[in-house]
Scaffold this active site. Structure first.
Site, PDB file in Angstrom:
ATOM      1  N   ALA A 295      -2.215  24.872  19.473  1.00 17.64           N
ATOM      2  CA  ALA A 295      -3.288  25.835  20.158  1.00 17.64           C
ATOM      3  C   ALA A 295      -3.395  25.863  21.424  1.00 17.64           C
ATOM      4  O   ALA A 295      -2.379  26.102  21.749  1.00 17.64           O
ATOM      5  CB  ALA A 295      -3.974  24.056  20.700  1.00 17.64           C
ATOM      6  N   GLY A 300      -2.237  27.802  29.734  1.00 24.41           N
ATOM      7  CA  GLY A 300      -1.138  27.449  28.750  1.00 24.41           C
ATOM      8  C   GLY A 300      -1.374  27.176  27.246  1.00 24.41           C
ATOM      9  O   GLY A 300      -2.617  27.249  26.707  1.00 24.41           O
ATOM     10  N   ASP A 409     -11.637  13.830  31.945  1.00 20.32           N
ATOM     11  CA  ASP A 409     -11.540  14.831  31.334  1.00 20.32           C
ATOM     12  C   ASP A 409     -11.168  14.323  29.050  1.00 20.32           C
ATOM     13  O   ASP A 409     -11.261  14.516  28.298  1.00 20.32           O
ATOM     14  CB  ASP A 409     -10.174  16.244  30.885  1.00 20.32           C
ATOM     15  CG  ASP A 409     -10.983  17.042  29.748  1.00 20.32           C
ATOM     16  OD1 ASP A 409     -12.521  16.825  29.880  1.00 20.32           O
ATOM     17  OD2 ASP A 409     -10.226  17.706  29.517  1.00 20.32           O
TER      18      ASP A 409
END
Length: 558
Positions: A295, A300, A409
């Site tokens: 991903a 990054g 998150d």
């Protein structure tokens, strides 16, 4: 690592360019400049065309489709703003202009009743074009968004969530006098370095001046810059001089938040110093084999790798975009991962802390994310499996909260499964140790899962994670993406006004009750993860007893 919605909400992934159907927009833009007698287009057409192509190639295809052919000069304005944004001293670069007076219906001088937010000058593309309209004002608790055909297949009319209220409202107000007034609308174009939560920062900046966002056209360049075009109202006059001055003051008040803060010692140096006390987690990069990319995020990439014979996940920060803020977040993530060890938290193996080759190595989770399991593989969960997933998440989060860590998150994209379908909390890129005062104010997370107090930039604590868990629980029950007919910004604006996902009709009543308590607007009214874990485990026991009894009855009946 944010695997679903870009870590920066303003992110628009680069796409291949070409034509729209059989119509090449870029050729049309170039031809318009030549026909208008533009000096550079006429005097040096090859160089001018090369400049246009370079500009378009930096931006996603949605930008090309968003070009207004009646105002092709906007392309050069955007190109100039992106160029100016390369100078750190000038960021954020912005341009303001008056657009038009929109005709607005009012009710006896009260709040706005309906507005037309579609400028007749703007072309109508209905898919994937980077447009994020906002919601309008709310009256009598009827949550109502302006319909806009330039959205991601969505009709922003979310009145179905409060249909009865709205119908009553319209009946009561049908006989009232309505007047027409003109509302000045302006366009504000920003360009700066793209980063996580930039869209939120810009919208907060506009709100600080008293502006209401009607549309937001959001684009990211391939080299890490942003181009964000807002259509706003709230400035009472057409003249923009005062608005320019107000913008300067608002940006000055938030000075230091645009280029990242500077530190006398980099956070990575601090992490390296801490490592001297416990050096067994520093990874020798030469022993790490990097495989396929799993991903990508805004700063990054995540790879499947092998370290000392075991499968690992490797999060590598991109060195070309490395700054003090990202290094500090990297050090924070390492510091948190070093201190956590739980069955339902992804296991930390080590890190490379020698800049610019920064990476974090964790256990590899072959089951992938819950987001993919639910939304890409289209798995509809049976209640026992659903409860086991929810318990895994709650136990992992309970452990983090007991260790004074706020995840900030929590969402299904950051919940990973091992080969035995055990769910583990992952991605601590924005996680923090709760400060001594016990509250935070910085906005972070992902809009669809974000608590209202975080969206509103109010002080918050660990209860913000509880709200996010409520949305995760709703996903597990429905197998749907939360607010799937809305853009992230629209979802955030709605949540701020009291919007919540529509309750599923066929869900277990105890789950629905828990869900609603977890997404309470007042954080103090939300349960803790310790309480949530107990409730879920009790419910699972009840379900398993009921299932065994049903099976037994079926066998005896046969």
């Amino acid at each position: 690592m944010d695997l679903t919605e870009g870590v920066g909400e303003s992110s628009s992934p680069p796409r291949s360019f070409g034509s729209f159907g059989n119509y090449d927009v870029r050729n049309e833009v170039y031809d318009r400049f030549v026909e208008s007698g533009h000096k550079e287009a006429v005097s040096n057409p090859e160089l001018f065309r090369e400049m246009l192509d370079a500009h378009f190639n930096r931006l996603p295809s949605s930008y090309v489709l968003d070009v207004n052919m009646d105002r092709v000069e906007d392309v050069l304005l955007h190109q100039r703003l992106l160029t100016l944004a390369k100078d750190p001293e000038k960021r954020p670069v912005y341009h303001i202009r008056f657009l038009e007076n929109l005709c607005t219906i009012t009710d006896d001088g009260d709040d706005l009743q309906s507005v037309n937010i579609i400028s007749p000058e703007r072309p109508d593309f209905n898919a994937d074009n980077g447009v994020v309209p906002s919601n309008k004002k709310i009256r009598d608790h009827a949550i109502d968004f302006e319909p806009c055909s330039k959205l991601e297949h969505l009709n922003l009319d979310v009145r179905k969530a409060s249909k009865g209220v709205e119908e009553t409202y319209h009946r009561e107000n049908a006989s009232r006098r309505q007047d027409f007034v003109h509302v000045p609308t302006h366009e504000v174009v920003f360009s700066t370095i793209d980063k996580p939560k930039l869209l939120s920062q810009l919208s907060a900046l506009l709100s600080d001046i008293g502006l209401n966002i009607r549309e937001a056209h959001v684009f990211s360049t391939t080299d890490g810059y942003s181009l964000d075009v807002f259509v706003v109202d709230g400035w009472p006059i057409e003249d923009t001089d005062g608005l320019h001055k107000a913008m300067e003051k608002a940006i000055a008040r938030s000075e230091g938040s645009w280029s990242g803060s500077s530190h006398s010692h980099s956070a990575v140096d601090k992490a390296s110093a801490a490592q001297a006390k416990c050096g067994d987690w520093e990874i020798d990069r030469r022993l790490l084999k990097i495989g396929e990319r799993i991903a990508s995020g805004s700063c990054g990439d995540l790879y499947h790798g092998v370290y000392l014979g075991q499968d690992v996940a490797v999060k590598i920060l991109r060195s070309e975009h490395l700054n003090d803020t990202q290094e500090e977040e990297f050090a924070q993530e390492v510091a948190i991962l070093r201190q956590v060890q739980h069955r339902n938290v992804v296991r930390f193996i080590g890190a490379c802390t020698k800049s610019p080759h920064l990476c974090i190595i964790t256990e590899y989770m072959p089951g992938g994310s819950l987001y993919d399991y639910l939304h890409k593989n289209h798995n509809v969960l049976k209640l026992p499996q659903l409860l086991k997933f929810a318990i895994d998440v709650s136990r992992g989060m309970e452990y983090l909260h007991q260790n004074n860590i706020i995840h900030r998150d929590l969402k299904t994209a950051n919940l990973l499964m091992d080969i035995h379908k055990v769910v583990k909390v992952a991605d601590f890129g924005v996680a923090r140790f709760q400060n001594q005062e016990g509250v935070m104010t910085a906005e972070t997370g992902t809009y669809r899962w974000m608590a209202p107090e975080v969206i509103n930039h109010e002080p918050y604590d660990q209860k913000a994670d509880i709200f996010s868990f409520a949305i995760v629980l709703w996903e597990l029950v429905t197998a749907k993406v939360p607010y799937d007919t809305m853009t992230p910004l629209q979802a955030a604006l709605g949540v701020r006004q009291g919007l919540r996902p529509e309750l599923p009709q066929d869900a277990h009543p105890k789950l629905l009750d828990l869900m609603q308590r977890c997404w309470e607007t007042t954080p103090a009214h939300r349960p803790s993860f310790s309480e949530i874990t107990v409730e879920l485990e009790t419910l699972l026991q009840e379900v398993e007893v009921f299932t065994r009894q049903e099976t037994k009855d079926a066998v005896n009946g046969s």
